[in-house]
Scaffold this motif. Structure first.
Motif: not given
Length: 115
Positions: A15-23, A32-43
């Motif tokens: 939950d904490d991780h998903l909240d961070l990604v969403s925020r 930072s949003a693009l970097s986070m999206i590229r790293r997290e969306v495939p997972g």
């Protein structure tokens, strides 16, 4: 450590991780949003695929994962989990301009009082 404690800890971390990604995706700067999206969306996509693959219908049209008990109590596909995933994806697409928020306890979109 009991299973309940372990489950609670794993759930809280997720939950904490998903909240961070969403925020970061919603409020972070473009880089930072693009970097986070590229790293997290495939997972995240792989996790949703794994959930959906578990809930495929059998030859009788019942969800393989949700079915239990006698045949007259089996849940037809699409099961509740698949419906919830579709609702959550639709709610995630809603923008703040729509003034909507996801309410998991009511399983529908509601008007938001936040401006």
């Amino acid at each position: 450590m009991s299973n309940l404690v372990l489950f609670t800890e794993l759930r809280q971390r997720l939950d904490d991780h998903l909240d961070l990604v969403s925020r970061v995706a919603a409020e972070g700067d473009a880089e930072s949003a693009l970097s986070m999206i590229r790293r997290e969306v495939p997972g995240l996509v792989a996790a949703v695929h794994a959930l959906v693959d578990e809930h495929l219908p059998d030859d009788n049209g019942s969800c393989r994962k949700c079915r239990s008990g006698p045949f007259w109590r089996r849940i037809p596909a699409p099961c509740r989990m698949l419906i919830q995933v579709h609702l959550a994806v639709g709610a995630a697409k809603a923008t703040t301009r729509d003034r909507t928020r996801w309410s998991p306890s009511r399983h529908r979109l509601q008007e938001s009082s936040v401006d």
